[in-house]
Design an enzyme around this catalytic site. Structure first.
Site, short mmCIF file in Angstrom:
data_model
loop_
_atom_site.label_atom_id
_atom_site.label_comp_id
_atom_site.label_asym_id
_atom_site.label_seq_id
_atom_site.Cartn_x
_atom_site.Cartn_y
_atom_site.Cartn_z
N TYR A 38 0.85 -1.19 0.00
CA TYR A 38 0.00 0.00 0.00
C TYR A 38 0.89 1.25 0.00
CZ TYR A 38 -3.49 3.39 1.56
OH TYR A 38 -4.31 4.47 1.66
N GLU A 118 -3.54 2.91 32.27
CA GLU A 118 -4.60 2.03 31.77
C GLU A 118 -4.05 1.20 30.62
OE1 GLU A 118 -7.36 4.89 30.32
OE2 GLU A 118 -7.76 5.73 32.30
N LYS A 120 -3.63 -0.31 27.15
CA LYS A 120 -4.11 0.23 25.88
C LYS A 120 -4.63 -0.93 25.04
CE LYS A 120 -2.87 3.41 22.18
NZ LYS A 120 -3.23 2.62 21.00
N ASP A 122 -6.32 -2.80 21.97
CA ASP A 122 -6.32 -2.59 20.53
C ASP A 122 -7.71 -2.89 19.99
OD1 ASP A 122 -5.16 -1.85 18.23
OD2 ASP A 122 -4.13 -3.75 17.86
N TYR A 245 -13.03 5.07 29.22
CA TYR A 245 -11.77 5.61 29.75
C TYR A 245 -11.58 7.11 29.60
CZ TYR A 245 -10.46 4.70 24.86
OH TYR A 245 -10.43 4.64 23.51
N LYS A 306 -1.98 8.75 31.98
CA LYS A 306 -2.68 10.05 31.96
C LYS A 306 -2.40 10.77 33.26
CE LYS A 306 -6.33 7.95 29.22
NZ LYS A 306 -7.70 7.44 29.20
N LYS A 330 4.31 2.11 24.33
CA LYS A 330 4.08 0.87 23.58
C LYS A 330 5.06 -0.21 24.02
CE LYS A 330 0.97 2.24 20.52
NZ LYS A 330 1.18 2.14 19.10
N CYS A 424 6.94 -18.00 -13.66
CA CYS A 424 5.79 -17.87 -12.77
C CYS A 424 5.39 -19.24 -12.22
CB CYS A 424 4.63 -17.26 -13.56
SG CYS A 424 3.07 -17.31 -12.67
N CYS A 427 1.85 -20.40 -13.68
CA CYS A 427 1.57 -20.77 -15.08
C CYS A 427 2.82 -21.11 -15.89
CB CYS A 427 0.80 -19.65 -15.78
SG CYS A 427 1.81 -18.21 -16.15
N CYS A 442 4.83 -11.85 -13.55
CA CYS A 442 4.54 -12.87 -14.55
C CYS A 442 4.10 -12.17 -15.82
CB CYS A 442 3.41 -13.75 -14.01
SG CYS A 442 2.67 -14.78 -15.27
N CYS A 448 -2.32 -16.82 -17.22
CA CYS A 448 -1.97 -17.21 -15.87
C CYS A 448 -3.22 -17.35 -15.00
CB CYS A 448 -1.05 -16.15 -15.28
SG CYS A 448 -0.54 -16.52 -13.61
S1 IVH Z 1 -7.34 8.03 25.76
C1 IVH Z 1 -6.91 12.22 24.46
N1 IVH Z 1 -7.21 5.68 26.88
O1 IVH Z 1 -5.73 4.66 21.71
C2 IVH Z 1 -6.89 10.80 24.83
N2 IVH Z 1 -7.11 5.79 24.52
O2 IVH Z 1 -3.94 6.53 20.19
C3 IVH Z 1 -7.42 9.93 23.82
N3 IVH Z 1 -6.93 3.59 23.44
O3 IVH Z 1 -8.07 6.22 19.61
C4 IVH Z 1 -7.51 8.52 24.08
N4 IVH Z 1 -6.97 2.40 25.28
O4 IVH Z 1 -8.64 3.89 20.47
C5 IVH Z 1 -7.21 6.36 25.72
N5 IVH Z 1 -7.13 3.66 28.00
C6 IVH Z 1 -7.13 4.33 26.88
C7 IVH Z 1 -7.03 3.69 25.63
C8 IVH Z 1 -7.02 4.45 24.48
C9 IVH Z 1 -6.91 2.35 23.96
C10 IVH Z 1 -6.86 3.90 22.00
C11 IVH Z 1 -8.03 4.69 21.49
C12 IVH Z 1 -7.47 5.92 20.85
C13 IVH Z 1 -6.04 5.54 20.67
C14 IVH Z 1 -5.16 6.77 20.77
#
Ligand code: IVH
Length: 699
Positions: A38, A118, A120, A122, A245, A306, A330, A424, A427, A442, A448
């Site tokens: 992409y 907290e 994070k 996904d 959150y 936070k 991360k 290829c 084919c 190819c 193909c």
């Molecule tokens: S706070 C201004 N808290 O992370 C603060 N985000 O990169 C905005 N996410 O779009 C987000 N866990 O989808 C916050 N405990 C958490 C989170 C969280 C996952 C995700 C959320 C957001 C993205 C930000």
């Protein structure tokens, strides 16, 4: 079908392609290509736009942020923007983050800050609007300012309180993450796989197909797909969870600290991640979470920290799209070592050969991995990856694992360097890699099997053969039945008229219409025919140039075969066509050098007659004339002279006959000149030819 000589056409094609992938990724949650591929499309588009700023389209994907509002959902503007988070990857990054905060707030270097941590998750962030304590609207994040209104879908979530007990602000936006737990995801995926198998079986039996089934690649995709169902009853059956959150717009402040805010959310009936904690030692918490990660029932890719005091949050505000008071730390990508069993070459729908590592199963980043993309042959060479090697792989919460490096580079027992195939695997046609490109392709486009469906779609498309009534679904059906393997088969479908009419969803009328549409295209202009062949870089414009130059398919075919030899007169003539550069010439020659393509082409020519284009308006003295050149010309090359004559509508041939109209004689002309005189052919000097061709002396 890109067209290097026509940047506008290539830009249009790239935009269409990128938009298709955006749709698959953002709206259908079913990506078809890897991120690297992409990115390559985007890079090419940016490069073209940089070179031709006048061609930048307002709807170009370079001009906007992806993640648009999906068609089918109303738009919903957030009262307060939904922001993203800056990332930290190690302790030093985190230290910079806290130092910035202290500087901004004018605090001492060792002043205690106080964070809430907290996990994070996904998943997908959502914005929930409550008015007078009632849930009134819910939306996806979208571009941060405006998302999709998915109120009906969110109402099906068990974790979502419909009403907030008093006291609560008159108006408040609550934010949280919608996600799927791992076990639920596995069960859901198994269910989808079973549904897909059942659909395939129905297809094989010629029965009703039912709705399309997609197999989600990970829990995040599954959650996104589930939440974006146009039919909320589908969402209701999906095992989605919601953890709250954050806060958006609020008519009055519901708390003094973030921690109190989380307690408040719980008192209103929201679930808050039970692992959330007030922390004094973020690094310690980070290590703890990294350890806990594999055992959690859901995927997390880091921890969000936070600042606890909301008055400080208020003062710090935002920079760009991220708050100064929060950061996502991360986890490092999880790595593992496993054995590379073999390198497999996949052939994409456009003929690209993509290498893939087939590995001994290994558990990494929460999933068992058996395959990894190797991107292209340069990547394999750069990392010197050989079959049988031990590979260090990593999975950074992404869909596709990556190969980091060979883990046993000094091993004496290693196999030979990997020889990337030049044919290829699907084919057997030769696979070539044009100079300056990374992808080997190819050349057996028409034959193909990996490319057939895509090629057929192009072949029948409006600007190519323009055969109505043959969409992708139908092509797939006919291809699956073995009735449509190459373009020529289209013209033989008439022998299956009855069987066609009997297919699910066809009927006599529709089959009859299709067959009539096919019959109507037994004669087509040569340029359309050439474009329909789908030769790389031969877009409509180049097809027209070629059709004008070579006039009929037989001469074009013959000349392309001669042009295989670099330096040959045919190759020079091809290269001298205005608008046909060396890269295009090479693609053409490659196409005609592949015997399988010639077979397919000839089979097609047994059914279809491409017709020369009508003479260009304003006929000149050379149009329609057969011209032969002999001897050495002084003022221009033979190739240029021939190209010029052809551009003016002449047919250039090599040998003299009674049909020859003019012979242009240079110096050292041999026997041809004498023969021409004997046949009564008009003989032109170079100067006379120049005059006829409208070439000024000295030009
Ligand atoms: S706070 C201004 N808290 O992370 C603060 N985000 O990169 C905005 N996410 O779009 C987000 N866990 O989808 C916050 N405990 C958490 C989170 C969280 C996952 C995700 C959320 C957001 C993205 C930000």
């Amino acid at each position: 079908m890109s067209d290097a000589q026509d940047p506008a056409a290539e830009i249009a094609a790239l935009i269409a392609e990128i938009q298709r992938h955006d749709l698959l990724y953002y709206e259908r949650d079913a990506p078809e290509i890897e991120d690297a591929d992409y990115d390559a499309l985007m890079r090419r588009l940016r490069a073209l736009e940089a070179a031709h700023p006048e061609l930048v389209q307002p709807d170009s994907p370079t001009q906007r942020v992806p993640g648009r509002v999906a068609e089918g959902f109303a738009k919903s503007r957030h009262l307060a923007p939904m922001l993203s988070l800056d990332n930290a990857f190690d302790e030093a990054d985190f230290h910079d983050f806290t130092a910035r905060i202290r500087r901004f707030l004018n605090l001492a270097e060792d002043a205690p800050l106080g964070f809430v941590a907290e996990p994070k998750i996904d998943g997908l962030s959502v914005n929930l609007l409550y008015e007078g304590g009632r849930f009134v609207k819910g939306a996806t994040r979208g571009d941060g300012l405006e998302g999709e209104d998915i109120t009906a879908n969110l109402q099906t979530l068990k974790d979502l309180p419909r009403e907030l007990p008093a006291p609560c602000p008159a108006r408040i936006e609550i934010r949280g993450e919608v996600f799927m737990e791992r076990a639920d995801f596995e069960a859901f995926r198994a269910e989808q796989q079973a549904a897909l198998a059942a659909r395939e079986a129905r297809k094989a039996a010629g029965g009703k197909l039912g709705p399309a089934v997609t197999i989600p690649v990970n829990a995040r995709n599954a959650a996104a797909g589930s939440l974006r169902q146009l039919d909320a009853t589908v969402t209701a059956r999906r095992p989605l969870k919601l953890l709250a959150y954050a806060m958006g717009e609020a008519s009055e402040a519901p708390a003094a600290t973030h921690w109190e805010w989380l307690e408040r959310l719980q008192s209103w009936g929201f679930s808050v991640n039970p692992l959330s904690r007030r922390v004094t030692d973020p690094a310690g918490f980070q290590a703890e979470m990294a350890q806990a990660r594999p055992g959690l029932g859901y995927d997390i890719d880091g921890v969000v920290y936070k600042l606890d005091r909301l008055d400080w949050q208020q003062r710090l505000g935002f920079v760009g799209r991220a708050p100064r008071w929060a950061i996502a730390w991360k986890f490092a990508a999880e790595q593992a070592v496993t054995r590379l069993i073999r390198i497999e070459i996949q052939v994409g729908r456009t003929g690209a050969l993509t290498p893939r590592a087939v590995m001994e199963p290994v558990f990494v980043g929460g999933v068992t991995v058996t395959h990894a993309s190797l991107h292209n042959e340069d990547e394999i060479a750069r990392k010197d990856i050989r079959e049988g090697d031990l590979l260090r792989i990593q999975r950074a919460g992404d869909v596709i694992p990556q190969v980091v490096a060979v883990a046993n580079p000094a091993d004496a027992e290693r196999g030979p360097p990997f020889a990337f195939p030049t044919t290829c695997p699907a084919c057997g046609s030769h696979a070539v890699r044009p100079e300056g490109e990374v992808v080997r392709r190819c050349t057996g486009g028409l034959t193909c099997p990996a490319q057939t469906v895509e090629r057929l779609k192009h072949f029948v498309s409006r600007r190519a053969m323009d055969i109505d009534g043959l969409g992708e679904e139908r092509i797939l059906t006919l291809h699956g039945l073995g009735w449509l393997a190459s373009p020529a088969d289209l013209f033989r479908l008439k022998h299956r008229a009855e069987a066609l009419a009997g297919l699910e969803g066809w009927g006599g009328v529709s089959a009859g219409k299709l067959l009539a549409a096919i019959e109507a295209r037994r004669r087509v202009p040569l340029d359309r025919f050439l474009f329909a062949l789908g030769i790389r870089r031969i877009g409509e414009q180049n097809a027209r140039l070629l059709a004008r130059h070579y006039r009929d398919m037989a001469s074009l075919r013959a000349r392309m075969i001669e042009a295989r030899i670099i330096g040959s007169e045919a190759r020079e003539a091809l290269g001298s066509i205005q608008g046909i550069g060396p890269a295009i010439a090479a693609e053409l020659v490659e196409f005609f050098a592949e015997p399988r393509n010639l077979d397919t082409l000839d089979a097609l020519l047994a059914e279809v007659t491409p017709e020369p284009l009508p003479e260009a308006a304003g006929e000149g003295p050379l149009s329609g004339k057969a011209v032969v050149f002999t001897g050495t010309l002084e003022s221009l090359s033979r190739a240029e002279a021939e190209a010029r004559a052809e551009a003016l509508g002449a047919r250039v041939t090599k040998s003299v006959s009674k049909k020859t109209d003019y012979m242009v004689v240079g110096t050292d002309a041999g026997s041809k000149a004498a023969k021409a005189a004997g046949l009564g052919v008009a003989v032109l000097t170079e100067a006379e030819f120049r005059a006829m061709a409208g070439l000024q002396i000295g030009s």
